[in-house]
Design an enzyme around this catalytic site. Structure first.
Site: not given
Ligand code: FRU
Length: 496
Positions: A46-47, A63, A107, A168, A225
């Protein structure tokens, strides 16, 4: 308090014999794997995290959950490149083995401090399926690329008073000799906020307070986020990913959306005065973007080209998602425009230009498209509905449609055997001033299209999972339209 256990909270080091090899082999066969988009060999990404041009190289972390297409124990994966085009896969940068990151290295962003790259991230802690806390952590990468977690982690333990465990995604920057950290947060009343810590040395932090954004979010917004901040042309820009926004006209149609605000930040006074704020992208698969300064100090962005809570067709192949291409951000009349990074021209191996005119109806103008950059100039004085269908075949197609009477552009991804995400609608749209000519630039990479209209005035990111043979380009219009079309064949930038 006792920690939560579940099968998906295990790290790479807990892989069973041949488990990773089997995952790699299975997903390598996929016809949907991108060629030049950063993507996982297996597992879910992901991120984008920790983005930097550091010591003459581009570093992209992201991620990653290794064991299949689900959100589990998040690691930081790592790729690097000298040119933003050819990427080397490196060993995982952060494997969450410590107590202060027991449920994932979440992240965060990076900052160069004294010739080292400081990687800030969130140590996610879970006490049960619902209860969580968060620590803010640091890892340091030296000039040789060696990464070590800071010995006195966490640098911020737990969350400040007044906020839930949802704190976070640190973004750290320096201003007037002080360091500031922005964090996405959830207030105890379950609304979203950005909070600020400050530091004199980028290691010891104290809580400063909540940033007053002066944006009236609806109460439904329960979390912000991935805050990002930078200066551009003398303005301050914030980008963040609110959760809980409801669709409104052309905007906020994804489950989670991305907003930006241009204005003036006085971080000492904890105030941001917005001149303009709105949705950043109009596509389906765009979330948690992060920016960084490129080689020439230009502002570059990568995003997760994916969305939470949706099943993607590649899940059954044990891999999910990719990142967007790197994009350069510019301010045009106070608005943020996203354009493909200039360095992506190095991907081109062969280019051809042609022209075609249709009086009305539709015409297949090309076939065999899979790994290409396409540039279209559509000229028409009186067509009301016209556009381009990508991944086109008899049965399938991604339809980009311009509508002069409503001055809007829309993208429809319903027409695929492997259509998905329909619970959030198959169409996204944007207002657009349609004159006699429209320019469209598209990056296609097997299962993704990134569409830039009129130099980044409107941008759509869409994952689609076409059948073999759905690889045509169709032009359509209700009246006469002339199209100049350039096709660039692109090379492989990353191993599959
Ligand atoms: C955004 C998120 C962040 C977090 C991460 C976890 O997509 O939810 O807020 O740090 O992904 O994978």
């Amino acid at each position: 308090m006792e920690r939560y256990t579940e099968e998906k909270y295990r790290t790479l080091y807990d892989a069973k014999e041949n488990e990773l090899e089997r995952l790699r082999e299975k997903s390598a066969e996929s016809a949907w794997k991108p060629a030049y988009h950063i993507h996982p060999q297996y597992g879910l990404i992901n991120d984008p995290n920790g983005l930097a041009y550091f010591n003459g190289e581009f570093h992209v972390f992201y991620q990653w959950y290794p064991f299949g297409a689900m959100h589990g124990m998040k690691h930081w994966a790592h790729v690097k490149s000298a040119d933003l085009v050819n990427w080397d896969r490196l060993p995982a940068a952060l494997v969450p083995v410590e107590d202060y990151e027991s449920h994932g290295a979440y992240s965060g962003a990076s900052l160069e401090v004294d010739g080292m790259l400081y990687l800030y991230y969130t140590g996610n802690i879970k006490y049960s399926a619902e209860e969580r806390s968060a620590n803010q952590c640091l890892a340091i990468m030296d000039q040789e690329g060696k990464i070590q977690k800071y010995e006195n982690n966490p640098i911020i333990e737990g969350v400040p008073q007044g906020y839930t465990g949802h704190v976070r995604d640190p973004k750290v920057f320096e201003k007037n000799g002080r360091y500031y950290m922005l964090l996405g947060a959830q207030r105890e009343n379950l609304t979203g906020a950005i909070i600020v810590y400050e530091s004199g040395n980028a290691i010891d932090w104290s809580f400063k307070g909540e940033l007053n954004l002066q944006i009236d979010f609806p109460d439904s917004v329960y979390m912000l986020e991935c805050p990002d901040y930078f200066e551009l042309d003398g303005k301050d820009v914030l980008i963040f990913s609110p959760q809980g926004l409801k669709p409104e006209g052309h905007d906020y149609h994804n489950l989670y959306n991305v907003m930006y605000a241009v204005g003036h930040l006085d971080v000492e006074a904890l105030s941001f005065e917005p001149e303009n704020f709105q949705e950043l992208e109009k596509g389906f698969d765009f979330y948690a973007p992060q920016t960084f300064a490129g080689k020439h100090n230009e502002r570059l962005l990568f995003s997760w080209a994916g969305m939470g809570e949706i099943d993607y067709p590649s899940d059954k192949e044990d891999w999910a998602h990719c990142l967007s291409i790197p994009r350069e951000l510019c301010l045009v009349d106070g608005k943020l425009a996203q354009r493909p990074a200039d360095m992506l021209k190095q991907l081109r191996v062969k280019s051809e230009t042609s022209s075609v005119t249709i009086e009305s109806g539709s015409l297949m103008i090309d076939e065999g498209i899979g790994q290409h950059e396409l540039e279209f100039k559509l000229d028409t004085v009186d067509a009301d509905i016209f556009g381009i269908e990508l991944f086109a075949s008899e049965k399938e197609g991604l339809v980009l449609e311009f509508d002069r009477s409503s001055q809007a552009v829309s993208l429809n991804r319903e027409k695929f055997a492997s259509s998905f995400g329909g619970e959030y609608g198959f169409v996204r749209s944007s207002e657009l001033k349609i004159d006699s000519s429209v320019r469209v630039q598209v990056f296609i990479d097997h299962s993704i299209a990134e569409i830039f209209i009129n130099d980044g005035e409107a941008v759509f990111t869409a994952r689609v999972f076409p059948e073999k043979g759905s690889n045509g380009i169709r032009l359509f219009s209700d009246k006469k339209v002339s199209c100049t079309y350039t096709k660039h064949e692109l090379k492989q930038g990353i191993t599959r």
